[in-house]
Motif scaffolding. Structure first.
Motif, PDB file in Angstrom:
ATOM      1  N   VAL A  89       1.005  -0.603   0.213  1.00  0.00           N
ATOM      2  CA  VAL A  89       0.104  -0.041  -0.132  1.00  0.00           C
ATOM      3  C   VAL A  89       1.002   1.159   0.057  1.00  0.00           C
ATOM      4  CG1 VAL A  89      -1.664   1.060   1.335  1.00  0.00           C
ATOM      5  CG2 VAL A  89      -2.102  -0.999   1.382  1.00  0.00           C
ATOM      6  N   ALA A  90       0.585   1.941  -0.647  1.00  0.00           N
ATOM      7  CA  ALA A  90       1.036   3.392  -1.053  1.00  0.00           C
ATOM      8  C   ALA A  90       2.702   3.110  -1.353  1.00  0.00           C
ATOM      9  CB  ALA A  90       1.396   4.335   0.561  1.00  0.00           C
ATOM     10  N   CYS A  91       2.944   1.995  -2.582  1.00  0.00           N
ATOM     11  CA  CYS A  91       4.463   1.205  -2.890  1.00  0.00           C
ATOM     12  C   CYS A  91       4.536   2.611  -3.464  1.00  0.00           C
ATOM     13  CB  CYS A  91       3.725   0.564  -3.717  1.00  0.00           C
ATOM     14  SG  CYS A  91       2.964   1.017  -5.652  1.00  0.00           S
ATOM     15  N   GLY A  92       4.600   3.626  -3.965  1.00  0.00           N
ATOM     16  CA  GLY A  92       5.863   4.822  -4.112  1.00  0.00           C
ATOM     17  C   GLY A  92       6.471   4.443  -5.470  1.00  0.00           C
ATOM     18  N   SER A  93       7.991   4.100  -6.041  1.00  0.00           N
ATOM     19  CA  SER A  93       7.896   3.717  -6.844  1.00  0.00           C
ATOM     20  C   SER A  93       8.319   1.945  -7.028  1.00  0.00           C
ATOM     21  CB  SER A  93       9.209   4.374  -6.983  1.00  0.00           C
ATOM     22  OG  SER A  93      10.278   3.568  -5.690  1.00  0.00           O
ATOM     23  N   GLU A 108       2.320 -14.242  -5.521  1.00  0.00           N
ATOM     24  CA  GLU A 108       1.414 -12.691  -6.122  1.00  0.00           C
ATOM     25  C   GLU A 108       2.195 -11.848  -5.954  1.00  0.00           C
ATOM     26  OE1 GLU A 108       1.511 -12.968  -9.460  1.00  0.00           O
ATOM     27  OE2 GLU A 108       1.938 -14.975  -9.939  1.00  0.00           O
ATOM     28  N   PHE A 109       2.891 -10.241  -6.374  1.00  0.00           N
ATOM     29  CA  PHE A 109       2.692  -8.667  -5.289  1.00  0.00           C
ATOM     30  C   PHE A 109       2.017  -8.038  -6.161  1.00  0.00           C
ATOM     31  CE2 PHE A 109       6.175 -12.051  -4.299  1.00  0.00           C
ATOM     32  CZ  PHE A 109       6.218 -11.309  -2.984  1.00  0.00           C
ATOM     33  N   VAL A 110       1.541  -7.120  -5.337  1.00  0.00           N
ATOM     34  CA  VAL A 110       0.482  -6.142  -6.168  1.00  0.00           C
ATOM     35  C   VAL A 110       0.603  -4.760  -5.664  1.00  0.00           C
ATOM     36  CG1 VAL A 110      -1.801  -5.387  -6.580  1.00  0.00           C
ATOM     37  CG2 VAL A 110      -1.056  -7.515  -6.752  1.00  0.00           C
ATOM     38  N   GLY A 111       1.404  -3.356  -6.786  1.00  0.00           N
ATOM     39  CA  GLY A 111       1.313  -2.602  -5.505  1.00  0.00           C
ATOM     40  C   GLY A 111       0.595  -1.603  -5.785  1.00  0.00           C
ATOM     41  N   VAL A 112      -0.106  -0.730  -4.625  1.00  0.00           N
ATOM     42  CA  VAL A 112      -1.013   0.270  -4.889  1.00  0.00           C
ATOM     43  C   VAL A 112      -0.817   1.865  -4.447  1.00  0.00           C
ATOM     44  CG1 VAL A 112      -3.115  -1.659  -5.233  1.00  0.00           C
ATOM     45  CG2 VAL A 112      -1.954   0.284  -3.043  1.00  0.00           C
ATOM     46  N   ASP A 113      -1.093   2.275  -5.300  1.00  0.00           N
ATOM     47  CA  ASP A 113      -0.782   4.622  -5.221  1.00  0.00           C
ATOM     48  C   ASP A 113      -1.114   4.909  -6.598  1.00  0.00           C
ATOM     49  OD1 ASP A 113       0.537   6.362  -3.970  1.00  0.00           O
ATOM     50  OD2 ASP A 113       2.769   5.373  -3.889  1.00  0.00           O
ATOM     51  N   VAL A 114      -1.899   6.772  -5.266  1.00  0.00           N
ATOM     52  CA  VAL A 114      -2.813   7.147  -5.841  1.00  0.00           C
ATOM     53  C   VAL A 114      -1.393   8.393  -6.816  1.00  0.00           C
ATOM     54  CG1 VAL A 114      -1.798   9.243  -4.269  1.00  0.00           C
ATOM     55  CG2 VAL A 114      -3.738   9.319  -5.663  1.00  0.00           C
ATOM     56  N   SER A 125       6.974 -10.950 -13.326  1.00  0.00           N
ATOM     57  CA  SER A 125       5.896 -11.965 -14.300  1.00  0.00           C
ATOM     58  C   SER A 125       4.911 -11.492 -13.698  1.00  0.00           C
ATOM     59  CB  SER A 125       5.707 -12.843 -14.778  1.00  0.00           C
ATOM     60  OG  SER A 125       6.438 -13.727 -14.304  1.00  0.00           O
ATOM     61  N   ASN A 126       5.655 -11.994 -11.670  1.00  0.00           N
ATOM     62  CA  ASN A 126       4.470 -11.622 -10.703  1.00  0.00           C
ATOM     63  C   ASN A 126       4.073 -10.706  -9.572  1.00  0.00           C
ATOM     64  OD1 ASN A 126       7.537 -12.050  -9.988  1.00  0.00           O
ATOM     65  ND2 ASN A 126       6.564 -13.139  -8.171  1.00  0.00           N
ATOM     66  N   VAL A 127       4.593  -9.503 -10.354  1.00  0.00           N
ATOM     67  CA  VAL A 127       4.433  -8.422  -9.744  1.00  0.00           C
ATOM     68  C   VAL A 127       3.669  -7.268 -10.275  1.00  0.00           C
ATOM     69  CG1 VAL A 127       6.685  -7.072 -10.645  1.00  0.00           C
ATOM     70  CG2 VAL A 127       5.080  -6.528  -8.815  1.00  0.00           C
ATOM     71  N   THR A 128       2.394  -6.737 -10.211  1.00  0.00           N
ATOM     72  CA  THR A 128       2.040  -5.663 -11.235  1.00  0.00           C
ATOM     73  C   THR A 128       1.182  -4.813  -9.977  1.00  0.00           C
ATOM     74  OG1 THR A 128      -0.452  -6.542  -9.562  1.00  0.00           O
ATOM     75  CG2 THR A 128       0.492  -7.467 -12.291  1.00  0.00           C
ATOM     76  N   PHE A 129       1.297  -3.058 -10.882  1.00  0.00           N
ATOM     77  CA  PHE A 129       1.027  -2.170 -10.141  1.00  0.00           C
ATOM     78  C   PHE A 129      -0.415  -1.428 -10.509  1.00  0.00           C
ATOM     79  CE2 PHE A 129       5.758  -2.448  -9.869  1.00  0.00           C
ATOM     80  CZ  PHE A 129       6.079  -2.069  -8.504  1.00  0.00           C
ATOM     81  N   LYS A 130      -0.580  -0.924  -9.247  1.00  0.00           N
ATOM     82  CA  LYS A 130      -2.557  -0.275  -9.959  1.00  0.00           C
ATOM     83  C   LYS A 130      -2.092   1.477  -9.222  1.00  0.00           C
ATOM     84  CE  LYS A 130      -5.258  -4.526  -9.878  1.00  0.00           C
ATOM     85  NZ  LYS A 130      -5.096  -4.698 -10.631  1.00  0.00           N
ATOM     86  N   GLN A 131      -2.629   2.424  -9.846  1.00  0.00           N
ATOM     87  CA  GLN A 131      -2.914   3.810  -9.646  1.00  0.00           C
ATOM     88  C   GLN A 131      -5.199   4.120  -9.334  1.00  0.00           C
ATOM     89  OE1 GLN A 131      -3.111   6.911 -12.224  1.00  0.00           O
ATOM     90  NE2 GLN A 131      -2.831   8.195 -11.222  1.00  0.00           N
TER      91      GLN A 131
END
Length: 307
Positions: A89-93, A108-114, A125-131
């Motif tokens: 959460v709030a993964c930044g860079s 599996e890893f998911v990063g989210v940040d505004v 391949s096992n990481v994704t990012f979402k805004q």
């Protein structure tokens, strides 16, 4: 790493748009060529640009020196076995998620940040990012994640928002038996010299004007885990002398400089005066035997039979 604004041509184009008053992005504003969220008066009041990505890398390196691990919760066996879903959460860079994805390729890893300053192209391949706005209802179904990680909680989320909005939503998407872990840095150091103390007072005033009470933030942390029915709560902290780690002095300088506009807003100090204060404060760190404090908090969502 990051979005295309890091390239010289695009950066120049962005500055031209700013100077012409044509940048109408509803999320962002600019001060002295630094990019900020328009919601910065509420939370996340550090910049969100390439220089901030560099600062995050530096902070990440310092925290690794302190803890020698990316997490303290008892989750490694599960991550190695694979199939675990992890949320940053709030993964930044995106540094933490990228390192974890590389270390545990079967999970599996998911990063989210505004702020979309995380990678958008080459990555494991096992990481994704979402805004997304992490203070809205997170776009995940109930019981989605085995482990949820938050770093630099204090900088980004006022206590009331954590208590009333963010934390209950994190528990909603945490699987029974899963863990939430918070890694944070104390805003006040040990053995602060007089100039450093002045900076800390400016920081406290700025936080107070955003509804953040420094002492209450840490006093309420255990209550926050307890109120949200998390068990096996633990906390840990480590203090490191600045004299023992040159990277920490660089981190001190880059972090306070990144907060220049936020801290000068209520202090009556000009931006130029603030830069001088920060430089002089950094020169106190070793003579004053100053130390910084890093903290971790973690707890587990009970299994059905534990309730």
């Amino acid at each position: 790493m990051g979005n295309n604004e890091s390239t010289p041509n695009n950066y120049s184009k962005t500055l031209k748009q700013i100077s012409n008053g044509k940048d109408n992005n509803p999320l962002f504003k600019y001060k002295d060529d630094r990019k900020f969220l328009k919601k910065a008066d509420m939370y996340y009041f550090l910049p969100i640009d390439e220089l901030e990505s560099d600062r995050m890398q530096l902070r990440h390196d310092v925290e690794w020196h302190v803890w020698r691990t990316n997490f303290s919760s008892p989750i490694e066996t599960t991550l190695k076995l694979g199939g675990a879903q992890v949320l940053d959460v709030a993964c930044g860079s995106g540094l933490w998620a990228l390192e974890m994805a590389s270390d545990y390729p079967l999970s599996e890893f998911v990063g989210v940040d505004v702020a979309p300053i995380f990678p958008s192209d080459v990555m494991p391949s096992n990481v994704t990012f979402k805004q997304c706005d992490v203070l809205e209802r997170l776009p995940f179904s109930d019981c989605s994640f085995y482990y949820i990680h938050i770093k630099d909680l204090f900088q980004y989320f006022p206590s009331k928002i954590i208590r009333d909005q963010l934390f209950p939503d994190l528990v909603r998407i945490l699987k029974p038996g899963g863990w939430i872990e918070i890694q944070d840095r104390d805003p006040n150091m040990i053995n602060a010299g007089p100039i450093c103390k002045r900076l800390e007072d400016m920081l406290s005033l700025s936080f107070l004007n955003r509804g953040i009470h420094v002492k209450n933030h840490y006093d309420d942390m255990e209550k926050l885990f307890e109120k949200n029915n998390l068990i096996k709560y633990r906390s840990d902290k480590k203090s490191i002398p600045y004299a023992d780690l040159d990277l920490a002095i660089q981190d001190f300088l880059s972090t306070y400089k990144a907060m220049k506009f936020t801290l000068t807003e209520y202090s009556g100090v000009t931006a130029e005066e603030f830069e001088e204060i920060v430089e002089n404060a950094s020169k106190e760190l070793i003579p004053s035997n100053s130390e910084f404090v890093s903290r971790k908090y973690f707890g587990q969502k009970p299994m059905i039979y534990d309730i």
